[in-house]
Design a protein around this motif. Structure first.
Motif, PDB file in Angstrom:
ATOM      1  N   LEU A 153       0.877  -1.150  -0.114  1.00  0.00           N
ATOM      2  CA  LEU A 153      -0.109   0.167   0.020  1.00  0.00           C
ATOM      3  C   LEU A 153       0.793   1.214  -0.065  1.00  0.00           C
ATOM      4  O   LEU A 153       0.400   2.547  -0.296  1.00  0.00           O
ATOM      5  N   MET A 154       2.216   1.351   0.475  1.00  0.00           N
ATOM      6  CA  MET A 154       3.051   2.369   0.626  1.00  0.00           C
ATOM      7  C   MET A 154       3.251   2.915  -0.680  1.00  0.00           C
ATOM      8  O   MET A 154       3.757   3.950  -0.880  1.00  0.00           O
ATOM      9  N   SER A 155       3.136   2.257  -1.921  1.00  0.00           N
ATOM     10  CA  SER A 155       3.266   2.869  -3.110  1.00  0.00           C
ATOM     11  C   SER A 155       1.955   3.361  -3.966  1.00  0.00           C
ATOM     12  O   SER A 155       1.911   4.110  -4.917  1.00  0.00           O
ATOM     13  N   GLU A 156       1.091   3.573  -2.896  1.00  0.00           N
ATOM     14  CA  GLU A 156      -0.398   4.065  -3.190  1.00  0.00           C
ATOM     15  C   GLU A 156      -0.999   3.593  -4.645  1.00  0.00           C
ATOM     16  O   GLU A 156      -1.177   4.313  -5.555  1.00  0.00           O
ATOM     17  N   PRO A 157      -1.066   2.022  -4.730  1.00  0.00           N
ATOM     18  CA  PRO A 157      -1.311   1.459  -6.115  1.00  0.00           C
ATOM     19  C   PRO A 157      -2.898   1.756  -6.282  1.00  0.00           C
ATOM     20  O   PRO A 157      -3.654   1.810  -5.474  1.00  0.00           O
ATOM     21  N   GLU A 158      -3.083   2.045  -7.609  1.00  0.00           N
ATOM     22  CA  GLU A 158      -4.506   1.940  -8.077  1.00  0.00           C
ATOM     23  C   GLU A 158      -4.907   0.465  -8.026  1.00  0.00           C
ATOM     24  O   GLU A 158      -6.210   0.351  -7.793  1.00  0.00           O
TER      25      GLU A 158
END
Length: 239
Positions: A153-158
């Motif tokens: 989640l830390m890469s803020e994925p779509e």
């Protein structure tokens, strides 16, 4: 109707003479949770790895936001807005919880977003906040699974790809994990979830696909699949 966020068409993955996936097609609408079901060896992990760029597609297409990303390297794919929480965690065991999370943010171009994303990870999984300075290798299996998801989640994925998140976990921890997935779903997170636990996945998902020996053999709304005897009896080998 808007096009799906992810569209896989006739995906094939080979490892030399071995066929990991023979013919898989599926769609993941934006904002939906889609379950990928099948027994061990059905090809679920291979499909997720092909989407994430870890496995190379031998045929077919993997379209993300209309672009065919099949064959692109993993580092390029994660920057497009996809992140995989793999089976078996693959954490940096000697690093702290927080350092593992920070490594998950490596693809971000805007480093100013990191504090907000850390706060989000600790809100989704409060237990990680309590253990932020603890080495990942000293945590329980359930805590490591939480960390693997939070790191993705830390890469803020779509699109968040989850590979067997309940595997080997105690029922109480599984409940915590799936409550977190439901909360992410309500916040608009799109999820493609590979699971062996049929009822668990279908209670969370909007739509589901069933794989058998590397092929898509059944698909439908999750609520309908819960009552479909073919899911249990024929495709998953459960009486």
């Amino acid at each position: 109707m808007s096009p799906p966020l992810l569209k896989i068409s006739h995906l094939e993955v080979r490892y030399g003479d071995l066929i990991g996936v023979a013919d898989v097609s599926l769609e993941v609408p934006k904002g939906a949770v889609v379950a990928l079901l099948g027994s061990n060896g059905a090809g679920k992990t291979t499909v997720l790895n092909a989407v994430a760029g870890i496995a190379t597609a031998s045929g077919g297409t993997v379209e993300f936001k209309g672009e065919n990303i099949a064959g692109q390297p993993a580092y390029a794919i994660v920057r497009k807005g996809l992140a995989l929480s793999p089976e078996g965690w693959r954490l940096f065991a000697q690093q702290s919880v927080e350092n593992n999370l920070l490594l998950g943010a490596t693809p971000l171009a805007d480093r100013a977003r990191i504090p907000r994303l850390l706060d989000r990870a600790y809100t989704v999984f409060p237990r990680l906040a309590e253990r932020r300075l603890q080495r990942a290798g000293t945590m329980s299996g359930g805590e490591r699974q939480m960390l693997a998801v939070a790191r993705a989640l830390m890469s803020e994925p779509e699109l968040l790809l989850l590979d067997e998140p309940s595997l080997g976990l105690a029922p109480a921890i599984v409940d915590v994990m799936y409550d977190s997935f439901s909360a992410l779903h309500k916040d608009g997170q799109t999820i493609l979830l590979a699971e062996q636990s049929v009822d668990l996945a279908l209670e969370t998902a909007d739509y589901a696909y069933v794989l058998q020996v590397g092929r898509t053999v059944l698909k439908g709304p999750a609520k309908e699949m819960l009552d479909n005897p073919d899911v249990q009896r024929i495709y998953l080998g459960v009486e």
